[in-house]
Design a protein around this motif. Structure first.
Motif, mmCIF file in Angstrom:
data_model
loop_
_atom_site.group_PDB
_atom_site.id
_atom_site.type_symbol
_atom_site.label_atom_id
_atom_site.label_comp_id
_atom_site.label_asym_id
_atom_site.label_seq_id
_atom_site.Cartn_x
_atom_site.Cartn_y
_atom_site.Cartn_z
ATOM 1 N N GLY A 97 -12.697 7.594 -8.632
ATOM 2 C CA GLY A 97 -14.048 7.423 -8.116
ATOM 3 C C GLY A 97 -14.210 6.145 -7.309
ATOM 4 N N PHE A 98 -15.112 6.187 -6.304
ATOM 5 C CA PHE A 98 -15.284 5.070 -5.380
ATOM 6 C C PHE A 98 -16.766 4.871 -5.068
ATOM 7 N N ASN A 99 -17.259 3.669 -5.343
ATOM 8 C CA ASN A 99 -18.625 3.296 -4.983
ATOM 9 C C ASN A 99 -18.589 1.915 -4.350
ATOM 10 N N TYR A 100 -18.631 1.890 -3.028
ATOM 11 C CA TYR A 100 -18.565 0.615 -2.300
ATOM 12 C C TYR A 100 -19.731 -0.289 -2.680
ATOM 13 N N GLY A 101 -20.930 0.216 -2.680
ATOM 14 C CA GLY A 101 -22.093 -0.525 -3.156
ATOM 15 C C GLY A 101 -22.335 -1.852 -2.473
ATOM 16 N N ASN A 102 -21.792 -2.002 -1.246
ATOM 17 C CA ASN A 102 -21.955 -3.250 -0.483
ATOM 18 C C ASN A 102 -21.606 -4.479 -1.335
ATOM 19 N N TYR A 103 -20.514 -4.349 -2.098
ATOM 20 C CA TYR A 103 -20.134 -5.417 -3.029
ATOM 21 C C TYR A 103 -19.854 -6.728 -2.312
ATOM 22 N N ASP A 104 -19.366 -6.660 -1.052
ATOM 23 C CA ASP A 104 -19.041 -7.873 -0.304
ATOM 24 C C ASP A 104 -20.178 -8.333 0.594
ATOM 25 N N GLN A 105 -21.308 -7.619 0.535
ATOM 26 C CA GLN A 105 -22.507 -7.944 1.317
ATOM 27 C C GLN A 105 -22.225 -7.981 2.821
ATOM 28 N N LYS A 106 -21.261 -7.188 3.256
ATOM 29 C CA LYS A 106 -20.934 -7.098 4.678
ATOM 30 C C LYS A 106 -21.417 -5.794 5.293
ATOM 31 N N SER A 107 -21.825 -4.866 4.453
ATOM 32 C CA SER A 107 -22.286 -3.548 4.915
ATOM 33 C C SER A 107 -21.276 -2.876 5.828
ATOM 34 N N THR A 108 -19.993 -3.054 5.497
ATOM 35 C CA THR A 108 -18.911 -2.434 6.276
ATOM 36 C C THR A 108 -17.964 -1.706 5.314
ATOM 37 N N PRO A 109 -18.332 -0.519 4.860
ATOM 38 C CA PRO A 109 -17.461 0.219 3.933
ATOM 39 C C PRO A 109 -16.119 0.536 4.575
ATOM 40 N N PRO A 110 -15.040 0.329 3.847
ATOM 41 C CA PRO A 110 -13.706 0.509 4.436
ATOM 42 C C PRO A 110 -13.241 1.957 4.391
ATOM 43 N N ASN A 111 -12.223 2.237 5.172
ATOM 44 C CA ASN A 111 -11.444 3.468 5.083
ATOM 45 C C ASN A 111 -10.038 3.101 4.615
ATOM 46 N N PHE A 112 -9.468 3.891 3.743
ATOM 47 C CA PHE A 112 -8.119 3.625 3.232
ATOM 48 C C PHE A 112 -7.568 4.910 2.631
ATOM 49 N N ASP A 113 -6.269 4.888 2.333
ATOM 50 C CA ASP A 113 -5.600 6.074 1.807
ATOM 51 C C ASP A 113 -5.507 6.043 0.288
ATOM 52 N N LEU A 114 -5.537 7.234 -0.279
ATOM 53 C CA LEU A 114 -5.371 7.430 -1.719
ATOM 54 C C LEU A 114 -4.099 8.243 -1.935
#
Length: 573
Positions: A97-114
């Protein structure tokens, strides 16, 4: 026990609860401690399970649930992995599971491989809350789930990780060389999500409603679910149906998460919701793009009918529908459904001999224990300190461990017989250079420069004309022109023994000659000069015994010489 092995053991101790004696692991990534949720599932933090990554908390307005309020983000390495022990050949359900939730306060959710077990799973687009699930038969005793960075400054993360054992007969219509990738799973007509403990395998069945359809409640108190994929009774307690027999239920593919090149696997479950009288009939069939695609389906009260399609090609425009058969007095219904994509063929992973050798290195050097998952796969996400070839079952061809601050002796990794290059320079490796390095059949480059190796260089290395060997900067290593400490001591007793024996023989010879001459001067003549000469000449040539008279002592001493003291024809004057 190395930290790497300890983490695996600790993971089992913390995160396994028993469901029919099998694995049931729930990891709350980025959290410490444990808690039990509203479904009686015990979640454990991952603080003791992985050393890489940084923990974060999502912004309050992005909170989904407690387990999705924390996460672990990874800013180093190509991939970062969780490893969980299972039974080889076991069928498992794995969910991430993945919840970005703006944890870094950058409002730039990443893309990456699983990844899982060295196989590509999916590219995660973290702009939305996501949960991904796969079902497959594991090929080794450890499964791995990894996140891999694909773009600069877009750091992968993970919020939850779950592993559940499944009975072997579930989803057995798919072979062991492919995985099922979940697109959707619905409990139609239910007003809540259904999972453990109502489903002992903890499959998550989302509430499924449709506009202009009727929600039905099943009158059966007990429903026999003895079919191959064993749906929980809870998902059969409700159903949806059209208002009348003139309408169809449309089941589109609006939840397709995986590329359409993948064939699909579909399960639909049907259970009659009431006892029918003799005049009532409910019968329908499946249409694909308005074309009949199944035989008539007749649900049964208190039981379940499972209808599946496997290895089916679809597009985003493909449409399935349930169409009433002519003569049916009741409209079509459906209770539950599962919709999977079928993965590409699963990898067998990196060669087992190489995995064993790399594990030996990780157990010996704690700095290497932060690397996990399959060492070579999927390409190009191999571990940073190895190079792999492109074989179907890849081999490790190079160890690149220069300046890794390795301390202590080298462990045995002799099974890594595909190695062509080993670079160990600028570490603090000690002990003798292992002889097995000289037995690696493909080794061409061996760099041992700037370490603390001791002893001599094995002949299998020094005499290997095909090997480029470098070993300077090892101050206690015995090399050409430099003797090993104590290397000459074994010859001293031999040299001393030979010298002492030679001197002793020489001295004894001199003593015997001198004493013999003295005896010649003191013995009186009995038969004249000729007789005396004959006696002397005959005695010297014909005997090995020399009699010497010792003055001052009444005893005669006999000395036996191994050869005549004087050669034949020599005279004594």
């Amino acid at each position: 026990m190395g930290n790497h092995l300890w983490r695996l053991v600790h993971l089992l101790a913390l995160c396994i609860m028993s469901v029919s004696g099998k694995v049931f692991v729930s990891i709350d990534c980025g959290a410490w401690g444990s808690f039990t949720d509203e479904n009686t599932i015990v979640w454990k933090g991952d603080g003791d399970l992985i050393s890489s990554g940084v923990t974060h908390v999502v912004q309050p307005n992005y909170s989904v649930s407690r387990v999705f309020d924390t996460l672990r983000a990874f800013t180093t390495r190509r991939k970062n992995c969780y490893s969980i022990e299972v039974e080889e050949g076991e069928k498992v359900l794995v969910r991430a599971g993945f919840n970005y939730g703006n944890y870094d306060q950058k409002s730039t959710p990443p893309n990456f491989d699983l990844h899982f077990d060295g196989n590509f799973w999916i590219t995660v687009n973290a702009s939305e809350f996501k949960v991904y699930e796969t079902i497959y038969v594991v090929k080794k005793k450890v499964i791995s789930v990894c996140v891999a960075q694909t773009k600069p400054d877009e750091f992968p993360f993970i919020s939850t990780l779950e592993v559940r054992s499944l009975d072997s007969q579930l989803y057995s219509k798919i072979g062991t060389n492919n995985a099922l990738l979940l697109n959707s799973r619905f409990a139609y007509g239910s007003n809540q999500t259904i999972r453990f403990p109502l489903d002992p395998y903890d499959r998550i069945w989302m509430s499924g409603f449709a506009t202009f359809l009727v929600n039905l409640r099943n009158d059966a108190s007990v429903i026999n679910v003895d079919v191959s994929d064993n749906p929980p009774q809870a998902v059969l307690k409700n159903a949806i149906a059209t208002p009348n027999t003139s309408q169809m239920i449309n089941l589109g593919l609006w939840t397709l998460q995986y590329p359409i090149r993948h064939p699909v696997y579909i399960n639909w479950y049907f259970s009659e919701v009431k006892e029918l009288n003799s005049s009532e009939i409910r019968s329908f069939r499946v249409l694909k793009d308005r074309v009949p695609f199944s035989i008539p389906i007749v649900p049964r009260f208190g039981k379940v009918v499972e209808y599946f399609f496997s290895n089916l090609s679809v597009t985003i425009d493909t449409n399935f529908s349930l169409d009433p058969i002519v003569g049916s007095t009741l409209p079509p219904l459906i209770n539950a459904g599962e919709f999977f994509s079928i993965s590409d063929a699963l990898s067998d992973g990196t060669n087992n001999n190489d995995v064993e050798g790399l594990t030996s290195l990780q157990n010996a050097f704690s700095v290497l224990q932060e690397w996990g998952g399959d060492p070579c796969l999927p390409a190009p996400y191999s571990w940073e300190w190895i190079t792999c070839n492109n074989d179907y079952i890849p081999r490790v061809t190079s160890l690149n461990l220069s300046s890794f601050n390795l301390n202590g002796p080298l462990p045995d990794f002799s099974k890594m017989d595909a190695l062509e290059t080993i670079d160990l320079h600028n570490n603090s490796l000690t002990g003798p250079i292992p002889r097995f390095l000289g037995t690696l059949p493909n080794l061409k480059q061996l760099n041992l420069v700037d370490n603390q190796f001791s002893g001599s260089i094995p002949r299998s290395l020094s005499r290997n004309s095909k090997l480029n060997l470098s070993y300077t900067g090892n101050p206690v290593l015995c090399t050409n022109g430099k003797s090993c400490p104590g290397s000459g001591t074994s010859r001293t007793p031999i040299i001393l023994g030979v010298t002492i024996s030679s001197v002793f023989i020489l001295v004894m010879a001199v003593v015997l000659v001198v004493r013999h001459n003295r005896r010649k001067a003191s013995v009186p003549s009995h038969s004249g000069d000729n007789n005396r000469a004959n006696e002397l000449s005959g005695g010297l040539r014909g005997t090995k015994e020399v009699v010497v008279e010792l003055k001052g002592n009444s005893e005669e001493r006999f000395y036996s010489s191994p050869t005549p003291l004087l050669g034949e024809g020599q005279r004594i004057n």
